[in-house]
Scaffold this active site. Structure first.
Site, PDB file in Angstrom:
ATOM      1  N   GLU A  84      40.523  31.891  30.144  1.00 26.08           N
ATOM      2  CA  GLU A  84      40.137  33.303  30.331  1.00 26.08           C
ATOM      3  C   GLU A  84      40.359  34.572  30.681  1.00 26.08           C
ATOM      4  O   GLU A  84      39.509  35.284  31.475  1.00 26.08           O
ATOM      5  CB  GLU A  84      38.062  33.708  29.205  1.00 26.08           C
ATOM      6  CG  GLU A  84      37.864  32.493  28.564  1.00 26.08           C
ATOM      7  CD  GLU A  84      36.181  33.024  28.115  1.00 26.08           C
ATOM      8  OE1 GLU A  84      36.098  32.464  26.673  1.00 26.08           O
ATOM      9  OE2 GLU A  84      35.638  33.308  28.823  1.00 26.08           O
ATOM     10  N   ASP A  86      30.126  33.021  38.320  1.00 30.20           N
ATOM     11  CA  ASP A  86      30.954  33.098  37.362  1.00 30.20           C
ATOM     12  C   ASP A  86      30.669  34.759  36.933  1.00 30.20           C
ATOM     13  O   ASP A  86      29.629  34.979  38.348  1.00 30.20           O
ATOM     14  CB  ASP A  86      30.260  32.876  36.192  1.00 30.20           C
ATOM     15  CG  ASP A  86      30.584  32.992  34.826  1.00 30.20           C
ATOM     16  OD1 ASP A  86      31.469  34.414  34.832  1.00 30.20           O
ATOM     17  OD2 ASP A  86      31.942  31.751  33.763  1.00 30.20           O
ATOM     18  N   HIS A 109      36.149  35.311  35.328  1.00 26.83           N
ATOM     19  CA  HIS A 109      35.172  35.062  35.547  1.00 26.83           C
ATOM     20  C   HIS A 109      34.894  34.935  36.729  1.00 26.83           C
ATOM     21  O   HIS A 109      33.806  34.417  37.529  1.00 26.83           O
ATOM     22  CB  HIS A 109      34.653  34.203  35.443  1.00 26.83           C
ATOM     23  CG  HIS A 109      34.665  33.818  33.434  1.00 26.83           C
ATOM     24  ND1 HIS A 109      33.939  34.387  32.732  1.00 26.83           N
ATOM     25  CD2 HIS A 109      35.906  32.736  33.043  1.00 26.83           C
ATOM     26  CE1 HIS A 109      34.460  34.104  31.717  1.00 26.83           C
ATOM     27  NE2 HIS A 109      35.766  33.055  31.612  1.00 26.83           N
TER      28      HIS A 109
END
Length: 675
Positions: free
Chosen positions: A312, A182, A256
């Site tokens: 996301e 991440d 990410h």
């Protein structure tokens, strides 16, 4: 009667007293067959029947570890626990019959024998090292029962991971999802790309919160972070396999990925070191990098599933990136959602060609789901239901029930968390495959996963505190049929299991002294406006925070510690000052002495108190007279807070208008109370 559990006999649910308070998860059937005990002492032996090769070796190693005083033998003896694999039981299922001098265990496979041993351990621990004479027949509701541990935001060493695997095994949880990469740090050795562990795994600052979103060389004296070597991960995988736990790696894409793009900026749309989190999908080097990395990951992890994240993505850079736009034109893609789907399809094909399957967060559904992909549904149960209804496998991990980074008791009494409120009772209340779904849809829902992201969880002790005892509830939801579950009964067993883990060195939340939900939320409130019509005046709730829609403000239900509990209704109006503007119709002129509403503030996710509240009244519904205007100076902090904005006096009115003002921030309230 010390304890009562539910048992299914001839298809009927009956109540049977059993001398045990701590079998978690609850078996499908457990009943007393005598009043004697079988002692687990040095005179007992284990005997494996129908188990050979690697399975026999795994079981033998584990039995030697947990019961060193009991030998594993190949022949019969007078006092014996026989562990036998039989053909007429399903995988992971088992039966246990405890006699005076013999315990018979039958299972559909070696995993079933292992889970039988866990039940035996719990029964014996509760009864002073002795087994009560019981008969157990048991099988899991779902094949996938998982826990995700995020090691990117705050790194955990392999000893911590192995310790949690031990607890998972006791709870019959069989999947460990490791969130290895991440923006906060890359945690797996990749030989072809050494900068990932020389640079992208390190930062300054003891915790994620103290980090300045820049990376440093591993040689920097202030470097904090770390990574697993391939040998570390092979050791973790082998340790888990001995406990019938499969480790699933997650390699984030296309978003990410700040840490990757800092180490290899040529993979971003801009080519710059910082400023982007999404890979450039128009760049062939991106696909070369990702497939190279996945090939090395596959060498280490034998799991069927490889998790690719998929959540996301901002997608903003793709809209103007020449390479991404060319890719979209060449492939006939209509929008950036389809561009992400293109990457997911390509990665799935690569994984399938290596004999593996793709699993990703539910955003991989956007733009078209890859044909063989499994969806891990986190944003809402409905996304998982939709994927399953369309014929895809789904695993349920909705944040409301499964995200263990939220508070589990009154926020100001707990270590700092990212926000929200997830008590063990709410975890336990979740049904991953409710009867309202079709049989075909339910068949595609493969299980449940607890999820622990660690942005605010800096230490090992804090991480364990957030996992236990909530993980007990996830285990029982994943294993025990819905019809047998009862929270009151479960809580008593969870208390005993919690004590046991604490004695074994785990740092657990003190469930016995749990305070519980916000007092206002524990019972309905009676007031003059209850059930009255609410008119929304050119304002609308945010789509994800609708609560009970138009009924929210007059349904008598107050909100709890979490604005996600479907009792707080949320509003976000961007650059408009007025966020909330509603009118309550009292049906007729009414004598009123009080009008008020509570608001919740949690600044991290941009939830704030109003800057101003105006309360007005009218008798014709058109001309309103202000009763009060309340202004406040907003102060940012990291705690959940509540404030009441109200008026008191005397007025006779039919219509009450309540307005709350704030710009570029969320505003949440639960009930407009009128007395």
């Amino acid at each position: 009667m010390r304890n009562v559990v539910l048992s299914v006999v001839f298809g009927l649910m009956v109540v049977i007293p059993v001398p045990s308070e701590a079998v978690v998860p609850l078996p499908v059937e457990i009943r007393s067959v005598g009043d004697r005990y079988f002692s687990l002492d040095e005179n007992v032996s284990w005997r494996l029947v129908g188990v050979a090769g690697d399975d026999a070796a795994k079981l033998t190693r584990y039995l030697d570890e947990v019961y060193p005083q009991i030998r594993v033998v190949t022949s019969g003896s007078k006092k014996q626990i026989e562990l036998r694999v039989v053909e007429d039981l399903e995988p992971e299922s088992y039966e246990v019959t405890v006699g005076k001098n013999r315990v018979e265990v039958k299972a559909g496979d070696a995993a079933g024998l292992f889970y039988a041993v866990q039940t035996i351990r719990q029964l014996a621990d509760e009864n002073g090292g002795r087994l009560p004479q019981v008969a157990v027949a048991d099988a899991p509701r779902f094949p996938y029962r998982g826990v995700m541990i995020d090691v990117s935001r705050n790194f955990r060493d392999k000893r911590f991971i192995m310790k949690q695997i031990d607890a998972m095994a006791r709870l019959k949880i069989n999947r460990l999802h490791l969130h290895l990469t991440d923006g906060a740090g890359w945690r797996i050795e990749i030989e072809k790309y050494p900068r990932l562990t020389e640079f992208a795994a390190w930062r300054r600052g003891e915790t994620w919160k103290q980090w300045d979103w820049r990376y440093v060389e591993c040689s920097d004296p202030d470097a904090r972070g770390g990574y697993y070597t391939k040998d570390d991960l092979r050791e973790i995988v082998a340790y888990a396999a001995d406990r019938f736990v499969t480790v699933i790696p997650e390699i984030e894409m296309p978003a990410h990925s700040e840490e990757v793009l800092a180490a290899y900026p040529e993979l971003s749309c801009s080519g710059e070191m910082y400023g982007h989190s999404d890979f450039c999908i128009g760049n062939e080097k991106t696909f070369e990098f990702l497939t190279d990395v996945l090939d090395e990951v596959i060498e280490v992890f034998p799991s069927e599933y490889i998790h690719i994240g998929g959540d996301e993505a901002s997608k903003q850079a793709w809209r103007t990136c020449p390479k991404c736009q060319k890719r979209m034109a060449d492939e006939g893609l209509n929008d950036v959602d389809e561009l992400q789907s293109y990457l997911v399809h390509c990665i799935e094909q690569h994984l399938n060609s290596r004999g593996r399957a793709l699993i990703g967060w539910d955003e991989i559904m956007e733009g078209g789901l890859a044909p063989n992909a499994t969806v891990l549904s986190w944003r809402s149960p409905q996304n998982g239901f939709k994927a399953a209804a369309e014929g895809h496998n789904a695993v349920m991990a909705p944040g409301k029930y499964c995200y263990f980074d939220g508070y589990q008791d009154v926020p100001h009494t707990q270590p700092e968390a990212i926000g929200g409120y997830l008590p063990i009772e709410l975890v336990y209340s979740f049904d991953p495959a409710p009867d309202s779904l079709s049989v075909e849809t339910c068949a595609n829902i493969k299980g449940i996963e607890a999820t622990m992201f660690t942005e605010y969880i800096a230490t090992d002790e804090h991480a364990e505190y957030m996992l236990y005892p909530r993980m007990f509830a996830t285990a029982e939801v994943g294993w025990t049929p819905e019809r047998l579950r009862d929270f009151g009964n479960f809580r008593e067993r969870a208390l005993t299991m919690n004590d046991r883990l604490r004695a074994d060195g785990y740092n657990v939340f003190d469930l016995r002294n749990e305070i519980g939900n916000r007092p206002e939320a524990r019972q309905p409130v009676e007031h003059l406006a209850r059930g009255k019509r609410v008119i929304y005046n050119d304002c609308h709730w945010a789509p994800k925070y609708h609560a009970d829609y138009e009924a929210t403000f007059t349904d008598g239900l107050r909100g709890g510690w979490n604005y996600n509990d479907l009792r707080w209704q949320g509003f976000y109006n961007g650059d408009s000052d007025r966020a909330l503007d509603v009118t309550v119709d009292m049906d007729e002129p009414t004598d009123i002495t009080y009008i008020g509403a509570d608001f919740i503030q949690l600044c991290g996710p941009n939830v704030w108190f109003p800057e101003k509240v105006v309360i007005s009244f009218s008798n014709d519904g058109e001309n309103f007279t202000p009763l009060t205007t309340i202004t406040t100076n907003l102060l940012r902090d990291n705690k959940v807070a509540f404030r009441n904005f109200s008026w008191a006096g005397n007025v006779k009115a039919r219509y009450i208008r309540y307005q709350a003002f704030n710009r570029w921030r969320f505003v949440f309230t639960d009930e407009i109370v009128i007395r």
